[in-house]
Design a protein around this motif. Sequence first.
Motif, PDB file in Angstrom:
ATOM      1  N   HIS A   1      -7.138   4.184   0.891  1.00 47.52           N
ATOM      2  CA  HIS A   1      -7.560   3.526  -0.347  1.00 47.52           C
ATOM      3  C   HIS A   1      -8.487   2.339  -0.115  1.00 47.52           C
ATOM      4  CE1 HIS A   1      -4.370   0.388   0.133  1.00 47.52           C
ATOM      5  NE2 HIS A   1      -5.077  -0.295  -0.749  1.00 47.52           N
ATOM      6  N   ARG A   2      -8.301   1.592   0.994  1.00 45.46           N
ATOM      7  CA  ARG A   2      -9.180   0.445   1.222  1.00 45.46           C
ATOM      8  C   ARG A   2     -10.598   0.899   1.600  1.00 45.46           C
ATOM      9  NH1 ARG A   2      -4.282  -1.657   3.412  1.00 45.46           N
ATOM     10  NH2 ARG A   2      -3.562  -3.485   2.232  1.00 45.46           N
TER      11      ARG A   2
ATOM     12  N   MET B   1      -9.942  15.250  11.434  1.00 45.79           N
ATOM     13  CA  MET B   1      -9.768  14.664  10.103  1.00 45.79           C
ATOM     14  C   MET B   1      -9.483  15.796   9.106  1.00 45.79           C
ATOM     15  SD  MET B   1     -13.136  12.214  10.340  1.00 45.79           S
ATOM     16  CE  MET B   1     -13.154  11.882   8.580  1.00 45.79           C
ATOM     17  N   HIS B   2      -8.826  15.444   8.007  1.00 48.17           N
ATOM     18  CA  HIS B   2      -8.457  16.470   7.040  1.00 48.17           C
ATOM     19  C   HIS B   2      -8.709  15.992   5.618  1.00 48.17           C
ATOM     20  CE1 HIS B   2      -6.300  17.439  10.793  1.00 48.17           C
ATOM     21  NE2 HIS B   2      -6.554  18.683  10.436  1.00 48.17           N
ATOM     22  N   SER B   3      -8.363  16.829   4.656  1.00 46.55           N
ATOM     23  CA  SER B   3      -8.663  16.503   3.263  1.00 46.55           C
ATOM     24  C   SER B   3      -7.807  15.327   2.789  1.00 46.55           C
ATOM     25  CB  SER B   3      -8.437  17.717   2.368  1.00 46.55           C
ATOM     26  OG  SER B   3      -7.094  18.165   2.456  1.00 46.55           O
ATOM     27  N   ILE B   4      -8.339  14.612   1.818  1.00 46.67           N
ATOM     28  CA  ILE B   4      -7.645  13.455   1.239  1.00 46.67           C
ATOM     29  C   ILE B   4      -6.899  13.915  -0.012  1.00 46.67           C
ATOM     30  CG2 ILE B   4      -7.937  11.166   0.232  1.00 46.67           C
ATOM     31  CD1 ILE B   4     -10.552  10.946   1.871  1.00 46.67           C
ATOM     32  N   GLN B   5      -5.603  13.616  -0.071  1.00 50.62           N
ATOM     33  CA  GLN B   5      -4.789  14.002  -1.213  1.00 50.62           C
ATOM     34  C   GLN B   5      -3.968  12.820  -1.715  1.00 50.62           C
ATOM     35  OE1 GLN B   5      -2.370  17.436  -0.300  1.00 50.62           O
ATOM     36  NE2 GLN B   5      -4.027  18.837  -0.840  1.00 50.62           N
ATOM     37  N   GLN B   6      -3.817  12.738  -3.038  1.00 49.07           N
ATOM     38  CA  GLN B   6      -2.966  11.712  -3.632  1.00 49.07           C
ATOM     39  C   GLN B   6      -1.509  12.076  -3.355  1.00 49.07           C
ATOM     40  OE1 GLN B   6      -3.862   8.932  -5.385  1.00 49.07           O
ATOM     41  NE2 GLN B   6      -6.080   9.294  -5.324  1.00 49.07           N
ATOM     42  N   ARG B   7      -0.783  11.149  -2.690  1.00 48.26           N
ATOM     43  CA  ARG B   7       0.626  11.406  -2.384  1.00 48.26           C
ATOM     44  C   ARG B   7       1.449  10.136  -2.616  1.00 48.26           C
ATOM     45  NH1 ARG B   7      -1.484  14.328   2.139  1.00 48.26           N
ATOM     46  NH2 ARG B   7      -0.943  12.700   3.631  1.00 48.26           N
TER      47      ARG B   7
ATOM     48  N   ARG C   1      -1.054   6.948  -3.249  1.00 43.26           N
ATOM     49  CA  ARG C   1      -2.191   6.560  -2.412  1.00 43.26           C
ATOM     50  C   ARG C   1      -2.970   7.810  -1.978  1.00 43.26           C
ATOM     51  NH1 ARG C   1      -2.938   1.451  -3.673  1.00 43.26           N
ATOM     52  NH2 ARG C   1      -1.404  -0.015  -2.800  1.00 43.26           N
ATOM     53  N   PRO C   2      -4.276   7.651  -1.734  1.00 41.57           N
ATOM     54  CA  PRO C   2      -5.067   8.755  -1.162  1.00 41.57           C
ATOM     55  C   PRO C   2      -4.785   8.837   0.341  1.00 41.57           C
ATOM     56  CG  PRO C   2      -6.479   6.847  -1.522  1.00 41.57           C
ATOM     57  CD  PRO C   2      -5.122   6.477  -2.049  1.00 41.57           C
ATOM     58  N   MET C   3      -4.095   9.864   0.763  1.00 42.07           N
ATOM     59  CA  MET C   3      -3.649   9.967   2.144  1.00 42.07           C
ATOM     60  C   MET C   3      -4.386  11.088   2.878  1.00 42.07           C
ATOM     61  SD  MET C   3      -1.414   7.545   2.138  1.00 42.07           S
ATOM     62  CE  MET C   3      -0.616   7.773   3.734  1.00 42.07           C
TER      63      MET C   3
ATOM     64  N   GLU D   1      -4.608   2.101  12.038  1.00 44.26           N
ATOM     65  CA  GLU D   1      -4.585   0.692  11.635  1.00 44.26           C
ATOM     66  C   GLU D   1      -5.975   0.186  11.267  1.00 44.26           C
ATOM     67  OE1 GLU D   1      -2.761  -1.293  14.903  1.00 44.26           O
ATOM     68  OE2 GLU D   1      -0.705  -0.826  14.242  1.00 44.26           O
ATOM     69  N   MET D   2      -6.994   0.630  12.005  1.00 48.13           N
ATOM     70  CA  MET D   2      -8.351   0.167  11.707  1.00 48.13           C
ATOM     71  C   MET D   2      -8.886   0.775  10.414  1.00 48.13           C
ATOM     72  SD  MET D   2     -10.275  -0.182  15.397  1.00 48.13           S
ATOM     73  CE  MET D   2      -9.390   1.061  16.316  1.00 48.13           C
ATOM     74  N   ILE D   3      -8.550   2.021  10.134  1.00 48.06           N
ATOM     75  CA  ILE D   3      -9.003   2.642   8.890  1.00 48.06           C
ATOM     76  C   ILE D   3      -8.286   2.019   7.697  1.00 48.06           C
ATOM     77  CG2 ILE D   3      -9.072   4.792   7.567  1.00 48.06           C
ATOM     78  CD1 ILE D   3     -11.133   4.664   9.787  1.00 48.06           C
ATOM     79  N   GLU D   4      -7.004   1.707   7.873  1.00 50.58           N
ATOM     80  CA  GLU D   4      -6.257   1.097   6.773  1.00 50.58           C
ATOM     81  C   GLU D   4      -6.616  -0.365   6.574  1.00 50.58           C
ATOM     82  OE1 GLU D   4      -2.268   3.906   6.631  1.00 50.58           O
ATOM     83  OE2 GLU D   4      -2.130   1.937   7.616  1.00 50.58           O
ATOM     84  N   ASN D   5      -7.226  -0.972   7.585  1.00 55.09           N
ATOM     85  CA  ASN D   5      -7.700  -2.366   7.481  1.00 55.09           C
ATOM     86  C   ASN D   5      -9.129  -2.420   8.031  1.00 55.09           C
ATOM     87  OD1 ASN D   5      -5.025  -3.940   6.795  1.00 55.09           O
ATOM     88  ND2 ASN D   5      -4.500  -2.513   8.441  1.00 55.09           N
ATOM     89  N   PRO D   6     -10.115  -1.995   7.240  1.00 52.08           N
ATOM     90  CA  PRO D   6     -11.502  -1.868   7.736  1.00 52.08           C
ATOM     91  C   PRO D   6     -12.079  -3.144   8.328  1.00 52.08           C
ATOM     92  CG  PRO D   6     -11.264  -0.866   5.563  1.00 52.08           C
ATOM     93  CD  PRO D   6     -10.000  -1.600   5.833  1.00 52.08           C
ATOM     94  N   ALA D   7     -11.547  -4.311   7.939  1.00 49.29           N
ATOM     95  CA  ALA D   7     -12.051  -5.556   8.503  1.00 49.29           C
ATOM     96  C   ALA D   7     -11.868  -5.597  10.014  1.00 49.29           C
ATOM     97  CB  ALA D   7     -11.343  -6.755   7.861  1.00 49.29           C
ATOM     98  N   LYS D   8     -10.814  -4.905  10.522  1.00 45.89           N
ATOM     99  CA  LYS D   8     -10.584  -4.870  11.962  1.00 45.89           C
ATOM    100  C   LYS D   8     -11.726  -4.174  12.697  1.00 45.89           C
ATOM    101  CE  LYS D   8      -5.538  -5.132  12.134  1.00 45.89           C
ATOM    102  NZ  LYS D   8      -4.314  -4.533  12.709  1.00 45.89           N
ATOM    103  N   ILE D   9     -12.343  -3.189  12.025  1.00 46.81           N
ATOM    104  CA  ILE D   9     -13.484  -2.496  12.647  1.00 46.81           C
ATOM    105  C   ILE D   9     -14.650  -3.437  12.817  1.00 46.81           C
ATOM    106  CG2 ILE D   9     -15.149  -0.606  12.369  1.00 46.81           C
ATOM    107  CD1 ILE D   9     -13.052   0.876  10.740  1.00 46.81           C
TER     108      ILE D   9
END
Length: 398
Positions: free
Chosen positions: A203-204, A341-347, A358-360, A386-394
Amino acid sequence: MSVEIKAPTFPESVQEGSIATWHKQPGEAVSRDDLLVDIETDKVVLEVVAPQDGVLQEILKGEGDTVLSNEVIARIEAGAAAAASAAPAADAAPQAEAPAADGEKPVAPAARKLAEERGIDPQQVTGTGKNGLVTKEDVVAHKGAAAPAAPAAPAAAEPAVIPGERVEKRVPMNRMRARIAERLLDVTQSTAMLTTFNEVDMHRVMDLRAQFKDAFIKAHDGTKLGFMGFFVRAAVEALKRFPSVNASIDGKDIVYHGYQDVSVAVSTERGLVVPVLRDADQMSIANIEAKIAELGGKARDGKLTIDEMTGGTFTITNGGVFGSLLSTPIINSPQTAILGMHSIQQRPVAENGEVVIRPMMYLALSYDHRLIDGKEAVQFLVAIKEMIENPAKILLEI
């Protein structure tokens, strides 16, 4: 003066190729740098162009024939005019097609053969090749095609076509598909492949993309902001922390790479190819997105070079674009790991003691257990999560 047309010099990793399509036929005038023929290898399609003006005198290798590096495949009468060219030489290859008669469409040899098999008049097919040339693909796409003509049978014989008949069709693999099959089978037999899974809350990253996608396009000359840029950058940072995931096995030696060349899987009509993002650790998200778009376009057009497909220390494949929910990708040898990587689904997920939607996305890391321990593989995948869930870390590289 007769000029020999030779197949290109193939790289060491390519032993031979086959003639895919002749774009010119004997008797046709050619100009310098005109495309003459496509040669298909197990990795790329190579184009052979005319070295100078003249007339294509004869074709020595017809479509489907095997050719070796630097083998003579045709001859050009240099400087000759089209009107001065006689009929094709009698000893031209059997598959070479004579120029079309006045008022008729030019038809490629493979297209004419397929049209005959299907009972189609090639003159009724719309040609999409140069100067209206009818290609094999045009015949395949032709609407209202008749069924293949059946040979004449004795009067007492049963009808050639039986209602409800279960039809089968046998076609040879193209070189690229055959090579892909060979490599995948080799990997499954020669590596201790294992896959670990995790899931990531997107989602972020999706909020960032929605907020800045228009500004991103304007700032970077039309380059679109996708998800691959984030995942490549996250993978690069994770590879720096876990160098064995970026390594390869050579015999009894482990080769650690001090750079991150990330291969990105691209699906094409001929098969899956993996062009490489060189020095991905030095590329911004915008550079990554632009380069992936460029390589993807070249892959679909068959324009990738051997150099653009050679090497790579780690691979990312995105089955989600086709709707895949979960898979176990196969390692791209001699690399030792691949991220799927795989498809994004609301779960529904638990967050701070509450259930939220959330889009997982499921992530899969296949790795060679001979070199990478399960602990490292799991920690590597968690680092990406962790980096994808907190893009600032990237961006901060933390």
